[in-house]
Design a protein around this motif. Sequence first.
Motif, short mmCIF file in Angstrom:
data_model
loop_
_atom_site.label_atom_id
_atom_site.label_comp_id
_atom_site.label_asym_id
_atom_site.label_seq_id
_atom_site.Cartn_x
_atom_site.Cartn_y
_atom_site.Cartn_z
N MET A 11 0.84 -1.20 0.00
CA MET A 11 0.00 0.00 0.00
C MET A 11 0.88 1.25 0.00
N LEU A 34 -10.67 1.44 -3.25
CA LEU A 34 -10.36 0.99 -1.89
C LEU A 34 -11.58 1.16 -0.99
N VAL A 75 -9.94 5.94 4.50
CA VAL A 75 -8.99 5.52 3.47
C VAL A 75 -7.90 6.58 3.39
N THR A 77 -4.28 7.30 1.45
CA THR A 77 -3.42 6.82 0.36
C THR A 77 -2.10 7.57 0.31
N VAL A 84 -6.50 1.17 4.83
CA VAL A 84 -7.95 1.24 4.92
C VAL A 84 -8.31 0.85 6.35
N VAL A 145 -9.45 -5.68 -1.24
CA VAL A 145 -8.42 -4.63 -1.20
C VAL A 145 -7.18 -5.09 -1.96
#
Length: 157
Positions: A11, A34, A75, A77, A84, A145
């Motif tokens: 991730m 996601l 979420v 990123t 998540v 995911v």
Amino acid sequence: MSFTVRDSGDMRRIARELGRMDDKELKKRFRKELRKAAAPLVPKVRASIRRIPSKQRYTPDGLRGTLARATRLEVKTTGREAGVAIRVDGRKMPAHMKSLPSMVEGKKRWRHPVFGNREVWVDQPKQPYFYNVVRAAGPASRRAVYRVLDGISRDIS
């Protein structure tokens, strides 16, 4: 209280690569996918909260309603905390109830005075509502995911 889906750096690696790219649509799609992959857990946790046994009927402004409203999907990123998370956020609870999500689950001791009488206290029994639900439904969300991560990493390379 939260449950986070993270893996061994995939991730973070994907988030780092997306940060270097100028493709806003790909970043937007990544966040959206996601969210979509983990979203089915939120209603399951909320339903579990509403099923907590009580002598009173369910009301949206009662404890169970407040806990259900504090349940959300997060979420991220970017950064080291890319992931998540399903969270029953104590910060979304009223001022005097901030630690109740952990207390109801049974992670902390929950005691209170009987009808405000500070001479007589009772321990409230725990009512697990979060981890059992997430543990049961988590593998399917985790696979979703991972599918998103695989798809985005293919698009990046």
